[in-house]
Design a protein around this motif. Structure first.
Motif, PDB file in Angstrom:
ATOM      1  N   LYS A 295       0.813  -1.217   0.000  1.00 23.45           N
ATOM      2  CA  LYS A 295       0.000   0.000   0.000  1.00 23.45           C
ATOM      3  C   LYS A 295       0.847   1.268   0.000  1.00 23.45           C
ATOM      4  O   LYS A 295       0.562   2.225  -0.740  1.00 23.45           O
ATOM      5  CB  LYS A 295      -0.920  -0.008   1.225  1.00 23.45           C
ATOM      6  N   GLU A 296       1.898   1.293   0.828  1.00 26.88           N
ATOM      7  CA  GLU A 296       2.647   2.532   1.048  1.00 26.88           C
ATOM      8  C   GLU A 296       3.971   2.595   0.293  1.00 26.88           C
ATOM      9  O   GLU A 296       4.601   3.649   0.241  1.00 26.88           O
ATOM     10  CB  GLU A 296       2.942   2.691   2.552  1.00 26.88           C
ATOM     11  N   GLY A 297       4.395   1.479  -0.272  1.00 25.84           N
ATOM     12  CA  GLY A 297       5.748   1.396  -0.808  1.00 25.84           C
ATOM     13  C   GLY A 297       6.067   2.294  -1.983  1.00 25.84           C
ATOM     14  O   GLY A 297       7.234   2.458  -2.335  1.00 25.84           O
ATOM     15  N   GLY A 301       9.393   9.018   0.029  1.00 26.62           N
ATOM     16  CA  GLY A 301       9.650   9.637   1.317  1.00 26.62           C
ATOM     17  C   GLY A 301       9.087   8.866   2.494  1.00 26.62           C
ATOM     18  O   GLY A 301       9.450   9.124   3.646  1.00 26.62           O
ATOM     19  N   TRP A 302       8.204   7.904   2.208  1.00 31.24           N
ATOM     20  CA  TRP A 302       7.619   7.106   3.297  1.00 31.24           C
ATOM     21  C   TRP A 302       8.676   6.180   3.883  1.00 31.24           C
ATOM     22  O   TRP A 302       9.448   5.555   3.165  1.00 31.24           O
ATOM     23  CB  TRP A 302       6.448   6.290   2.758  1.00 31.24           C
ATOM     24  N   LYS A 303       8.740   6.094   5.212  1.00 35.68           N
ATOM     25  CA  LYS A 303       9.712   5.249   5.901  1.00 35.68           C
ATOM     26  C   LYS A 303       8.999   4.426   6.962  1.00 35.68           C
ATOM     27  O   LYS A 303       7.980   4.849   7.505  1.00 35.68           O
ATOM     28  CB  LYS A 303      10.799   6.089   6.576  1.00 35.68           C
ATOM     29  N   GLN A 304       9.573   3.276   7.265  1.00 36.78           N
ATOM     30  CA  GLN A 304       8.972   2.433   8.295  1.00 36.78           C
ATOM     31  C   GLN A 304      10.014   1.463   8.841  1.00 36.78           C
ATOM     32  O   GLN A 304      10.768   0.847   8.075  1.00 36.78           O
ATOM     33  CB  GLN A 304       7.797   1.639   7.718  1.00 36.78           C
ATOM     34  N   CYS A 314      11.628   5.475  -2.251  1.00 34.27           N
ATOM     35  CA  CYS A 314      12.325   6.525  -2.990  1.00 34.27           C
ATOM     36  C   CYS A 314      11.834   6.507  -4.437  1.00 34.27           C
ATOM     37  O   CYS A 314      10.995   5.687  -4.813  1.00 34.27           O
ATOM     38  CB  CYS A 314      13.835   6.316  -2.925  1.00 34.27           C
ATOM     39  N   ARG A 315      12.346   7.399  -5.242  1.00 29.05           N
ATOM     40  CA  ARG A 315      11.868   7.496  -6.615  1.00 29.05           C
ATOM     41  C   ARG A 315      12.133   6.206  -7.396  1.00 29.05           C
ATOM     42  O   ARG A 315      11.339   5.805  -8.245  1.00 29.05           O
ATOM     43  CB  ARG A 315      12.542   8.676  -7.313  1.00 29.05           C
TER      44      ARG A 315
END
Length: 465
Positions: A295-297, A301-304, A314-315
């Motif tokens: 869902k978020e990958g 900029g999203w990190k976990q 990343c891009r």
């Protein structure tokens, strides 16, 4: 039953000229298996087959010694070599902080693999039957497994054959009676202490009585269908990884953004594989984390932080890395590395976390599997070891032993071989009880060397994943 096995199952599973190690507990399943294979060797002399029987005494129940003697007598009656292993299973389980069942199985299979090497066996035969298959599928279904888990037990895989997987236990007991075969009953199998026992003793009979008298056969068919699907999907994942996955720098992997355009069945497995390659845990990460990454990958900029690793979108795609790769500092360089170790078992590949490599100890040199380095080991000495060979990275104080020099520090070994400092923390070591046996591509100690050219050998191998 025997006629069908002889005509269809056994010829497909057992190549001509095979030497088979049979795991025999003394119960009706394994006694029937041993007798069936013995009959097959007698009825098919042109196949040139040889048998060994291996029994493990867990030293838990008072009947254990009598069961070992029962198996020994059967082997002697048939003229089949008998191998006995004894160990205190409860003490072993406590020492390695594992459940009794898990620890006992681990110990048994380690001994079976050693037996196979020692006696030149190319196959291990176990007595898993249709009830075991049904129990496994239900157990994994209740735990929420995917197709890989619900595919159940494979009839033949990685040198292990299970000829009885399509046969009910009742038929195996009847076979023993018809052929006058003595067998033992393990009372612990009839006590509802473990989840698997409750499935076998309570759930399966309930399903048979109220829903489907042939539920075991139905679950066996389901497992077979899912094995077909899983084998195909796995081949597609391997192809996709070559295209979309890559190692990026030291201790990190990148799954390309284009992978999110793939079907969920492929993407989810690529995410699991990325995590597995980094952590060394074959199952990768849990389902809930797979869903999160799907869902978020792709949100740049999203990190976990996840168990054992961290991810960052990343891009280019999703970057997997270790959260705390600084576990220790080398004594001779201002460079950090993470600390892990992998125990090596015979004839199995083991992932080396963060390196994109796999390692193993094998009876044959696997020249077609992306080998980077290999070394010869004394089969006799390795099989007599009380502690496992492990693979790990460098640690302060590491040394190697050379017959003409004595002990030598790893720092000195690296200096003599002119290995750049920035590479020293990324080279896997083969280690025995704290002593470095082999540094792939760099140096080989004089520990565990084959006694001579004709001595039986094992092979320590490092290969690309």
């Amino acid at each position: 039953m025997y006629a069908d096995l002889k005509a269809e199952v056994l010829p497909e599973m057992i190549p001509s000229g095979s030497t088979i190690l049979i795991a025999v507990s003394g119960g009706p399943d394994s006694v029937a298996l041993a007798h069936i294979l013995y009959r097959y060797t007698q009825d098919s002399p042109e196949q040139n087959l040889a048998l060994y029987i291996s029994h493990v005494n867990h030293q838990v129940r008072k009947e254990a010694a009598a069961e070992a003697e029962l198996v020994r007598n059967l082997a002697e009656d048939w003229g089949v070599p008998f191998i006995l292993h004894e160990f205190k299973a409860k003490e072993y389980a406590a020492s390695c902080q594992k459940s009794f069942q898990e620890a006992a199985r681990e110990w048994r299979y380690a001994r079976f693999k050693e037996d196979m090497v020692k006696y030149g066996c190319n196959l291990l035969a176990t007595a898993h039957h249709l009830g075991d298959q049904a129990e496994t599928v239900l157990y994994r279904l209740l735990r929420g497994s995917g197709t890989a888990g619900l595919a159940g037990i494979y009839p033949a895989k990685e040198g292990i054959i299970r000829p009885l997987l399509g046969i009910r236990k009742e038929d195996l007991i009847a076979y023993c009676h018809e052929n006058g075969l003595p067998y033992a009953l393990d009372k612990s199998n009839y006590e509802p202490f473990y989840a698997r026992n409750r499935i076998r003793l309570e759930l399966i009979p309930e399903l048979e009585n109220k829903y489907n008298k042939k539920i075991q056969e139905a679950l066996g068919r389901t497992a077979e269908l899912l094995r077909w699907d899983e084998d195909y999907i796995s081949s597609q994942v391997s192809q996709a990884w070559v295209k979309y996955g890559k190692q990026k720098g030291h201790g990190s992997y990148l799954l390309a953004a284009e992978a999110w355009e793939l079907p969920p069945a492929i993407l989810s497995r690529l995410l699991r594989l990325s995590a597995a390659l980094l952590s060394g845990e074959p199952r990768g990460i849990e389902y809930k984390f797979i869903k999160l990454l799907m869902k978020e990958g792709r949100k740049t900029g999203w990190k976990q932080n996840l168990p054992g690793l961290k991810v960052e979108a990343c891009r280019e795609g999703l970057l997997f890395s270790l959260p705390e790769k600084v576990a220790r500092e080398s004594s001779d360089q201002n460079q950090f590395a993470w600390d892990w170790e992998v125990s090596l078992t015979l004839n199995e590949w083991h992932l080396l976390p963060g390196l994109g490599l796999k390692a193993g100890i094998f009876t044959e040199l696997k020249r077609d599997e992306g080998i980077l380095w290999w070394t010869e080991l004394s089969q006799k000495q390795v099989l007599e070891l009380k502690k496992p060979l492990i693979c790990r990275l460098r640690r302060p104080g590491d040394r190697m032993y050379f017959a003409n020099l004595g002990h030598k520090t790893i720092k000195k070994v690296f200096q003599d071989k002119q290995i750049p400092e920035e590479k020293r923390g990324r080279i896997p070591f083969l280690v025995l009880d704290g002593l470095v046996v082999w540094i792939p591509g760099v140096s080989r100690s004089d520990v565990l060397l084959p006694e001579n050219e004709s001595a039986l050998k094992l092979y320590g191998i490092i290969a690309k994943v």
